[in-house]
Design a protein around this motif. Structure first.
Motif, short mmCIF file in Angstrom:
data_model
loop_
_atom_site.label_atom_id
_atom_site.label_comp_id
_atom_site.label_asym_id
_atom_site.label_seq_id
_atom_site.Cartn_x
_atom_site.Cartn_y
_atom_site.Cartn_z
N ALA A 177 1.48 -3.57 0.20
CA ALA A 177 2.48 -4.45 0.80
C ALA A 177 3.88 -3.91 0.51
O ALA A 177 4.18 -3.52 -0.61
N SER A 178 4.68 -3.87 1.54
CA SER A 178 6.06 -3.43 1.40
C SER A 178 6.81 -4.44 0.55
O SER A 178 6.64 -5.65 0.71
N SER A 189 1.25 -3.02 10.26
CA SER A 189 1.08 -4.46 10.10
C SER A 189 -0.41 -4.78 10.32
O SER A 189 -1.13 -3.96 10.90
N GLN A 206 3.74 3.18 7.93
CA GLN A 206 3.79 1.72 7.81
C GLN A 206 2.94 1.11 8.90
O GLN A 206 2.84 1.65 10.01
N THR A 218 8.64 -7.22 2.47
CA THR A 218 7.99 -8.31 3.20
C THR A 218 6.91 -9.02 2.42
O THR A 218 6.32 -9.96 2.92
N GLU A 260 -1.68 -6.63 12.48
CA GLU A 260 -1.93 -6.63 13.92
C GLU A 260 -2.17 -5.22 14.47
O GLU A 260 -2.84 -5.04 15.48
N GLU A 261 -1.61 -4.21 13.80
CA GLU A 261 -1.76 -2.82 14.23
C GLU A 261 -2.92 -2.10 13.54
O GLU A 261 -3.23 -0.97 13.88
N THR A 307 5.68 -14.28 7.24
CA THR A 307 5.66 -13.65 8.56
C THR A 307 4.75 -12.44 8.44
O THR A 307 4.22 -12.15 7.38
N SER A 308 4.60 -11.73 9.51
CA SER A 308 3.72 -10.56 9.49
C SER A 308 4.21 -9.57 8.45
O SER A 308 5.35 -9.12 8.48
N GLN A 309 3.34 -9.23 7.53
CA GLN A 309 3.69 -8.29 6.49
C GLN A 309 3.65 -6.86 7.01
O GLN A 309 2.94 -6.54 7.96
N VAL A 310 4.39 -6.01 6.33
CA VAL A 310 4.36 -4.58 6.60
C VAL A 310 3.74 -3.93 5.38
O VAL A 310 4.07 -4.26 4.24
#
Length: 167
Positions: A130-131, A159, A157, A134, A161-162, A139-142
């Motif tokens: 985890a960055s 997320s 990097q 974030t 979703e990716e 919210t969506s983590q990076v």
């Protein structure tokens, strides 16, 4: 081109993981679980086989978000098995208690009590941390790639979703 990998020896199995990934989609395809987790505890375990002793770090992780799961649902807590520990230096970075990660995981395919444990896909390839910017934001983590390996084309990097998206 030189391929690097991790060889793991256990009492019942001997296998080698040598795989270079050209996309997160390929990494996800080789994984039975892709999940956002946080590490809650850790212990070392030793196994003797083939005339030597191997040390493993067993990390209990709580699944915060399942991105992909093939087969029965994993969780809510699973064990991630990594080579090395306090006595034997790990060949790849270990997850640490308190950290949040996006992990690509492979079933251990071991027998007995350790059958339900998971390995990180591609040794350290499947670990994104985890960055700090974030972590815990709601919210969506990076997540940042822990170890970039030559010959792989994975994003620095990502997320959740990716995490399984085709390139």
């Amino acid at each position: 081109m030189s391929l690097t990998g991790c060889t793991t020896t256990t009492t019942d199995a001997h296998f080698s993981r040598v795989q270079l990934y050209e996309s997160v989609h390929a990494l996800a395809d080789d994984s039975v679980v892709v999940a956002v987790v946080h590490v809650v505890s850790q212990e070392s375990a030793n196994e003797t086989g083939e005339d030597k002793t191997a040390e493993f770090t067993l990390s209990a992780v709580v699944i915060d978000e399942v991105v992909k799961s093939d087969g029965p649902a994993a969780g809510p807590e699973i064990i991630v098995r990594q080579d090395g520990g306090t006595e034997q230096a790990p060949p790849a970075e270990l997850v640490e208690v308190g950290d949040t990660h996006l992990l690509y995981l492979t079933a251990s395919e071991l027998e007995g009590d350790v059958a339900s444990q998971y390995y990180v896909t591609g040794a350290n390839t499947g670990i994104y941390a985890a960055s700090q910017d974030t972590a815990g934001c709601g919210t969506s983590q990076v997540f940042e790639q822990v170890v970039a390996e030559t010959g792989q084309d994975l994003p620095a990097q990502i997320s959740p979703e990716e995490a399984t998206a085709p390139s």
